[in-house]
Motif scaffolding. Sequence first.
Motif, mmCIF file in Angstrom:
data_model
loop_
_atom_site.group_PDB
_atom_site.id
_atom_site.type_symbol
_atom_site.label_atom_id
_atom_site.label_comp_id
_atom_site.label_asym_id
_atom_site.label_seq_id
_atom_site.Cartn_x
_atom_site.Cartn_y
_atom_site.Cartn_z
ATOM 1 N N GLU A 42 7.378 -43.321 19.116
ATOM 2 C CA GLU A 42 6.329 -42.303 19.010
ATOM 3 C C GLU A 42 5.035 -42.919 18.494
ATOM 4 N N LYS A 76 -0.421 -43.148 22.440
ATOM 5 C CA LYS A 76 -1.839 -42.938 22.174
ATOM 6 C C LYS A 76 -2.195 -41.548 22.678
ATOM 7 N N TYR A 77 -2.758 -40.718 21.821
ATOM 8 C CA TYR A 77 -3.124 -39.347 22.164
ATOM 9 C C TYR A 77 -4.614 -39.310 22.501
ATOM 10 N N LYS A 79 -1.925 -37.335 16.342
ATOM 11 C CA LYS A 79 -0.976 -36.392 16.946
ATOM 12 C C LYS A 79 -1.207 -34.959 16.452
ATOM 13 N N TYR A 118 -4.216 -33.506 18.172
ATOM 14 C CA TYR A 118 -3.863 -33.353 19.588
ATOM 15 C C TYR A 118 -3.037 -32.088 19.802
ATOM 16 N N ASP A 119 -2.079 -31.854 18.909
ATOM 17 C CA ASP A 119 -1.223 -30.676 19.032
ATOM 18 C C ASP A 119 -1.960 -29.380 18.684
ATOM 19 N N LYS A 162 -6.036 -33.248 28.323
ATOM 20 C CA LYS A 162 -5.240 -33.916 27.284
ATOM 21 C C LYS A 162 -4.292 -34.894 27.973
ATOM 22 N N ILE A 169 -1.311 -38.253 27.116
ATOM 23 C CA ILE A 169 -0.552 -39.120 26.206
ATOM 24 C C ILE A 169 -0.276 -40.392 26.971
#
Length: 132
Positions: free
Chosen positions: A51, A55-56, A90, A93-94, A127, A129
């Motif tokens: 994880e 890269k986000y 992260k 991003y979320d 978005k 990943i």
Amino acid sequence: MKPSASLLFYCLIFTVLVSACGGDAAEMERLQKENAALKAQVQELTATQSEKKLKYILKIRLKQANFSLSIKKHIKNAINAVDFELPVDKDFYDSVSEGTEIVDKFRFGSFVLYGSFGDWEMTVKDKQIRGI
């Protein structure tokens, strides 16, 4: 025939080793549980490590908006819009989704100097990943 001392010593050592290697069931069960727990920790650490290699990326659109009836200004603002990619953590991003407005800031300097009513709009366009 009389047994020698060394033969008795070797028999004693053999008996001790055989009885020690037999082990008891409770000890064996404890070791199996400990082994299973260690395997679970290894899997968790492997997942965490993979994880961290991710890269986000957020694709951001930055544009100027004017409060005007001029179609020319609206076309100019649409043409001058800038898209760029921004690496984020992260959690951030979320917390956002496509279309989320990150910044909507009134341009006070333009209002004072030119009497222009407008603002900067920064929105999430996409978005992604990516693996490193």
